[in-house]
Every structure is written in C-alpha cells, then in structure tokens.
Design a protein around this motif. Structure first.
Motif, PDB file in Angstrom:
ATOM      1  N   VAL A  44      43.839  22.901  49.117  1.00  0.00           N
ATOM      2  CA  VAL A  44      43.928  21.957  50.237  1.00  0.00           C
ATOM      3  C   VAL A  44      45.101  22.331  51.136  1.00  0.00           C
ATOM      4  O   VAL A  44      44.990  22.305  52.365  1.00  0.00           O
ATOM      5  N   ARG A  45      46.218  22.709  50.559  1.00  0.00           N
ATOM      6  CA  ARG A  45      47.390  23.126  51.356  1.00  0.00           C
ATOM      7  C   ARG A  45      47.064  24.367  52.188  1.00  0.00           C
ATOM      8  O   ARG A  45      47.444  24.461  53.355  1.00  0.00           O
ATOM      9  N   LEU A  46      46.389  25.333  51.597  1.00  0.00           N
ATOM     10  CA  LEU A  46      46.025  26.544  52.334  1.00  0.00           C
ATOM     11  C   LEU A  46      45.078  26.244  53.493  1.00  0.00           C
ATOM     12  O   LEU A  46      45.229  26.773  54.587  1.00  0.00           O
ATOM     13  N   VAL A  47      44.097  25.377  53.248  1.00  0.00           N
ATOM     14  CA  VAL A  47      43.160  24.996  54.312  1.00  0.00           C
ATOM     15  C   VAL A  47      43.908  24.250  55.408  1.00  0.00           C
ATOM     16  O   VAL A  47      43.735  24.524  56.604  1.00  0.00           O
ATOM     17  N   ALA A  48      44.765  23.288  55.025  1.00  0.00           N
ATOM     18  CA  ALA A  48      45.518  22.492  56.002  1.00  0.00           C
ATOM     19  C   ALA A  48      46.440  23.365  56.852  1.00  0.00           C
ATOM     20  O   ALA A  48      46.638  23.100  58.038  1.00  0.00           O
ATOM     21  N   SER A  49      46.978  24.432  56.269  1.00  0.00           N
ATOM     22  CA  SER A  49      47.886  25.315  57.003  1.00  0.00           C
ATOM     23  C   SER A  49      47.140  26.318  57.883  1.00  0.00           C
ATOM     24  O   SER A  49      47.750  27.030  58.669  1.00  0.00           O
ATOM     25  N   GLY A  50      45.815  26.372  57.736  1.00  0.00           N
ATOM     26  CA  GLY A  50      45.035  27.328  58.527  1.00  0.00           C
ATOM     27  C   GLY A  50      44.978  28.724  57.936  1.00  0.00           C
ATOM     28  O   GLY A  50      44.411  29.636  58.524  1.00  0.00           O
ATOM     29  N   LEU A  52      43.463  29.510  55.168  1.00  0.00           N
ATOM     30  CA  LEU A  52      42.208  29.679  54.450  1.00  0.00           C
ATOM     31  C   LEU A  52      41.129  28.927  55.196  1.00  0.00           C
ATOM     32  O   LEU A  52      41.302  27.768  55.560  1.00  0.00           O
ATOM     33  N   LYS A  53      40.030  29.613  55.466  1.00  0.00           N
ATOM     34  CA  LYS A  53      38.922  28.978  56.175  1.00  0.00           C
ATOM     35  C   LYS A  53      37.659  29.119  55.333  1.00  0.00           C
ATOM     36  O   LYS A  53      37.426  30.133  54.702  1.00  0.00           O
ATOM     37  N   SER A  54      36.848  28.091  55.377  1.00  0.00           N
ATOM     38  CA  SER A  54      35.592  28.096  54.629  1.00  0.00           C
ATOM     39  C   SER A  54      34.611  29.066  55.276  1.00  0.00           C
ATOM     40  O   SER A  54      34.537  29.165  56.502  1.00  0.00           O
ATOM     41  N   ILE A  55      33.851  29.759  54.448  1.00  0.00           N
ATOM     42  CA  ILE A  55      32.782  30.591  54.996  1.00  0.00           C
ATOM     43  C   ILE A  55      31.457  29.849  54.977  1.00  0.00           C
ATOM     44  O   ILE A  55      30.442  30.376  55.369  1.00  0.00           O
ATOM     45  N   VAL A  81      25.257  29.476  53.777  1.00  0.00           N
ATOM     46  CA  VAL A  81      24.454  28.264  53.840  1.00  0.00           C
ATOM     47  C   VAL A  81      24.441  27.663  52.438  1.00  0.00           C
ATOM     48  O   VAL A  81      24.217  28.372  51.462  1.00  0.00           O
ATOM     49  N   VAL A  82      24.691  26.364  52.347  1.00  0.00           N
ATOM     50  CA  VAL A  82      24.759  25.677  51.061  1.00  0.00           C
ATOM     51  C   VAL A  82      23.679  24.614  51.008  1.00  0.00           C
ATOM     52  O   VAL A  82      23.488  23.867  51.969  1.00  0.00           O
ATOM     53  N   LEU A  83      22.968  24.552  49.882  1.00  0.00           N
ATOM     54  CA  LEU A  83      21.997  23.486  49.637  1.00  0.00           C
ATOM     55  C   LEU A  83      22.700  22.382  48.863  1.00  0.00           C
ATOM     56  O   LEU A  83      23.344  22.645  47.853  1.00  0.00           O
ATOM     57  N   LEU A  84      22.566  21.151  49.347  1.00  0.00           N
ATOM     58  CA  LEU A  84      23.242  20.023  48.721  1.00  0.00           C
ATOM     59  C   LEU A  84      22.265  19.139  47.962  1.00  0.00           C
ATOM     60  O   LEU A  84      21.212  18.778  48.484  1.00  0.00           O
ATOM     61  N   THR A  85      22.625  18.786  46.733  1.00  0.00           N
ATOM     62  CA  THR A  85      21.869  17.812  45.967  1.00  0.00           C
ATOM     63  C   THR A  85      22.198  16.424  46.533  1.00  0.00           C
ATOM     64  O   THR A  85      23.163  16.281  47.299  1.00  0.00           O
TER      65      THR A  85
END
Length: 94
Positions: A44-50, A52-55, A81-85
């Motif tokens: 979460v810290r890495l994402v918040a700092s920019g 780390l970005k989701s692919i 692309v992710v399939l969600l239950t």
C-alpha cells in the motif's frame, strides 16, 4: 488452448471442475496464499508513493468471461484483465 486461473488468498467459495476439459485444453489452476500483514502495508505504501502501479487495467464479472476473452483478442487492453467472482466484486465495492 491454455490459460491459467490464479486464486489469491483465502475464499470459502467452492468451484466445480471438469478434469477432462482441464487436461484436454491445457488449463492450469494455481492457488496462492495471502501474504503477511506487513507485505500488505508495504505494498500500500509503494502504491501510495507512486513507485508501484497495478498492471490490472480491466475487470469483468466471472459470468462475462467470454466477453473478457473477446476484449483480449481484440487487443483492447493495455494491461491485465481480471475476472471477479461475486465475492471479489463485493470486496472491490467497499
């Protein structure tokens, strides 16, 4: 043919599988345990700092798997692309 389903974390859901079709179509199902709480905090810290970005750029309900495949085949996605239950969709809405 081919493909991989990765189930991350713990879920109470049960899935019915056809072993013959899995083998004939060279499909894989992989389970991955959830990480430690500190792993989540660090991520979460890495994402918040920019840093780390989701692919993951697109999500579809599991019931729309064929539409998701068509989306992929048409080259309309820039990432994963992710399939969600149903449980996954509820978690994302929170």
């Amino acid at each position: 043919h081919g493909g991989r389903l990765v189930i991350v974390g713990y879920t109470p859901e049960m899935y019915e599988l056809n072993g013959k079709l899995l083998a004939q179509n060279e499909k894989e199902i992989i389970g991955s345990r959830a990480g430690r709480l500190q792993d989540l905090v660090d991520t979460v810290r890495l994402v918040a700092s920019g840093k780390l970005k989701s692919i993951v750029t697109d999500t579809f309900p599991l019931e729309e798997a064929n539409e998701a495949l068509a989306f992929l085949r048409a080259g309309k996605t820039l990432g994963r692309v992710v399939l969600l239950t149903p449980a996954g969709r509820r978690a994302m809405q929170k």
